[in-house]
Motif scaffolding. Structure first.
Motif, mmCIF file in Angstrom:
data_model
loop_
_atom_site.group_PDB
_atom_site.id
_atom_site.type_symbol
_atom_site.label_atom_id
_atom_site.label_comp_id
_atom_site.label_asym_id
_atom_site.label_seq_id
_atom_site.Cartn_x
_atom_site.Cartn_y
_atom_site.Cartn_z
ATOM 1 N N MET A 110 0.843 -1.190 0.000
ATOM 2 C CA MET A 110 0.000 0.000 0.000
ATOM 3 C C MET A 110 0.887 1.252 0.000
ATOM 4 N N ALA A 111 0.359 2.330 -0.573
ATOM 5 C CA ALA A 111 1.148 3.552 -0.715
ATOM 6 C C ALA A 111 1.594 4.093 0.627
ATOM 7 N N ALA A 112 0.764 3.833 1.659
ATOM 8 C CA ALA A 112 1.078 4.379 2.976
ATOM 9 C C ALA A 112 2.357 3.784 3.547
ATOM 10 N N HIS A 113 2.722 2.570 3.059
ATOM 11 C CA HIS A 113 3.915 1.915 3.577
ATOM 12 C C HIS A 113 5.136 2.134 2.688
ATOM 13 N N GLN A 114 4.975 2.922 1.627
ATOM 14 C CA GLN A 114 6.114 3.196 0.751
ATOM 15 C C GLN A 114 7.115 4.108 1.463
ATOM 16 N N PRO A 115 8.385 3.985 1.101
ATOM 17 C CA PRO A 115 9.359 4.945 1.637
ATOM 18 C C PRO A 115 9.063 6.341 1.114
ATOM 19 N N GLN A 116 9.356 7.325 1.907
ATOM 20 C CA GLN A 116 9.170 8.717 1.501
ATOM 21 C C GLN A 116 10.508 9.435 1.595
ATOM 22 N N TYR A 117 10.757 10.268 0.585
ATOM 23 C CA TYR A 117 12.046 10.943 0.485
ATOM 24 C C TYR A 117 11.854 12.454 0.558
ATOM 25 N N SER A 118 12.848 13.128 1.091
ATOM 26 C CA SER A 118 12.821 14.590 1.142
ATOM 27 C C SER A 118 13.346 15.151 -0.170
ATOM 28 N N PRO A 119 13.028 16.406 -0.503
ATOM 29 C CA PRO A 119 13.601 17.034 -1.705
ATOM 30 C C PRO A 119 15.124 17.000 -1.714
ATOM 31 N N LYS A 120 15.748 17.130 -0.545
ATOM 32 C CA LYS A 120 17.217 17.084 -0.480
ATOM 33 C C LYS A 120 17.735 15.720 -0.917
ATOM 34 N N GLN A 121 17.077 14.646 -0.457
ATOM 35 C CA GLN A 121 17.502 13.301 -0.853
ATOM 36 C C GLN A 121 17.336 13.087 -2.358
ATOM 37 N N ILE A 122 16.198 13.553 -2.889
ATOM 38 C CA ILE A 122 15.948 13.407 -4.324
ATOM 39 C C ILE A 122 16.962 14.210 -5.132
ATOM 40 N N SER A 123 17.294 15.409 -4.657
ATOM 41 C CA SER A 123 18.268 16.241 -5.378
ATOM 42 C C SER A 123 19.630 15.571 -5.408
ATOM 43 N N GLU A 124 20.004 14.912 -4.316
ATOM 44 C CA GLU A 124 21.293 14.229 -4.284
ATOM 45 C C GLU A 124 21.307 13.030 -5.224
ATOM 46 N N ALA A 125 20.178 12.341 -5.333
ATOM 47 C CA ALA A 125 20.095 11.187 -6.226
ATOM 48 C C ALA A 125 20.074 11.610 -7.691
ATOM 49 N N CYS A 136 8.293 19.887 -7.410
ATOM 50 C CA CYS A 136 7.236 19.415 -6.518
ATOM 51 C C CYS A 136 6.046 20.371 -6.525
ATOM 52 N N ASP A 137 6.336 21.653 -6.384
ATOM 53 C CA ASP A 137 5.270 22.648 -6.296
ATOM 54 C C ASP A 137 4.517 22.818 -7.616
ATOM 55 N N SER A 138 5.174 22.523 -8.740
ATOM 56 C CA SER A 138 4.514 22.642 -10.038
ATOM 57 C C SER A 138 3.715 21.397 -10.399
ATOM 58 N N GLY A 139 3.899 20.316 -9.618
ATOM 59 C CA GLY A 139 3.186 19.080 -9.918
ATOM 60 C C GLY A 139 3.981 18.110 -10.770
ATOM 61 N N PRO A 192 4.916 14.309 -8.125
ATOM 62 C CA PRO A 192 3.811 14.152 -7.164
ATOM 63 C C PRO A 192 4.344 14.169 -5.740
ATOM 64 N N THR A 193 3.734 14.976 -4.900
ATOM 65 C CA THR A 193 4.275 15.237 -3.570
ATOM 66 C C THR A 193 3.190 15.120 -2.510
ATOM 67 N N LEU A 209 7.821 6.591 -3.441
ATOM 68 C CA LEU A 209 8.462 5.857 -4.528
ATOM 69 C C LEU A 209 7.612 5.928 -5.786
ATOM 70 N N ASP A 210 6.294 5.815 -5.633
ATOM 71 C CA ASP A 210 5.410 5.936 -6.798
ATOM 72 C C ASP A 210 5.553 7.316 -7.440
ATOM 73 N N GLY A 211 5.608 8.359 -6.597
ATOM 74 C CA GLY A 211 5.748 9.716 -7.123
ATOM 75 C C GLY A 211 7.059 9.904 -7.843
ATOM 76 N N LEU A 212 8.123 9.328 -7.299
ATOM 77 C CA LEU A 212 9.435 9.429 -7.933
ATOM 78 C C LEU A 212 9.438 8.714 -9.274
ATOM 79 N N GLN A 213 8.874 7.499 -9.322
ATOM 80 C CA GLN A 213 8.840 6.740 -10.568
ATOM 81 C C GLN A 213 8.001 7.450 -11.626
#
Length: 297
Positions: free
Chosen positions: A1-16, A28-31, A34-35, A47-51
């Protein structure tokens, strides 16, 4: 379920992504990404939002190990996302694929909607080149795409400037450019456009210029204003020492205006200048006031 997915901060995503955190927050703010928001209002990306973002943008995780993930997405993209407004997003996409005609049409449309040339061009071009710079640094676009985007921007800025009415024969002269080691042409071209639109007789000296050449040009053309756009500094200590010496060599009636993303608060605190402008709107307002003061003297 989406509620159990890992969640990442913008800083983590920027580093990746090897992108800037501010860019990730804008996406994120422009859509584009998905945030979700925490109870405290902080942005989080599932993870779904990142993919979804990687699939729709064509980007790839350059350093997926930061998130504990395998490689996701594709290795190279042809276009980049833009800011929250549709015009900015469209301009970013068009300039990243080399659609100069499309960029020109969008600029014309924005001019018809109102606003000065420097405001319209500066808003769209600055955002697009920041995005291109981030994408180039993270190797998501080829260097030729970034160079092509710069060339398109310069041509569009030159077109906007050529359409301005001739300045008054009595208009004071402003000269400027970028210092040694700074190859960025677009920011100083935008300053040139803004000052020219404000009524100054401008001379853009270009990029990567020794400060002694700024001083000589100011003397030769009896300049009342000198601008310096600083986007890159290789050695802050050397730059500050040379800038302070240069400022002390200018005549008392010459205004020195500094700007550029490389001028951090710590660097600026050691410099010598008349005014610092964070954006073209501030510059245009200051330039207009200066013209009134010079006309009254």
């Amino acid at each position: 379920m989406a509620a159990h997915q890992p969640q990442y901060s913008p800083k983590q995503i920027s580093e990746a992504l090897l992108s800037s955190e501010s860019s990730v927050k804008r996406w994120c703010d422009s859509g584009a990404i998905p945030t979700v928001r925490t109870a405290g209002g902080h942005r989080r990306i599932t993870l779904d939002g990142l993919q979804h973002y990687l699939r729709t943008s064509g980007r790839a995780l350059v350093a997926p190990e930061v998130l504990g993930l395998p490689m996701l997405g594709v290795a190279r993209c042809q276009s980049i996302p833009g800011e929250s407004t549709s015009d900015s997003a469209d301009f970013c996409r068009m300039i990243s694929v080399g659609d100069e005609a499309g960029c020109r049409r969008l600029l014309r449309k924005r001019l018809q909607d109102g606003g000065s040339r420097s405001e319209v061009v500066g808003g769209l071009v600055t955002e697009a080149m920041h995005e291109m710079g981030d994408a180039w640094k993270s190797k998501e676009v080829d260097p030729y795409q970034e160079r092509r985007a710069c060339a398109i921007c310069i041509r569009l800025i030159d077109e906007m400037k050529s359409e301005l009415p001739s300045c008054s024969e009595s208009a004071p002269t402003a000269i400027g450019g970028t210092p040694s080691g700074d190859p960025y042409q677009v920011p100083t071209a935008l300053v040139d456009l803004a000052l020219r639109e404000s009524g100054w007789n401008t001379i853009n000296l270009g990029s990567d210029l020794p400060l002694e050449s700024f001083r000589q040009a100011a003397f030769d053309h009896d300049a009342k204003l000198v601008w310096m756009s600083v986007s890159s500094i290789s050695n802050a200590t050397t730059f500050v020492a040379e800038e302070v010496r240069f400022a002390g060599q200018l005549n008392d009636d010459v205004t020195l205006i500094m700007g550029g993303r490389a001028l951090t608060d710590s660097i600026r605190s050691r410099m010598r200048y008349t005014a610092h402008c964070d954006n073209l709107q501030q510059l245009s307002a200051l330039a207009a006031v200066m013209l009134l003061d010079l006309a009254g003297n």
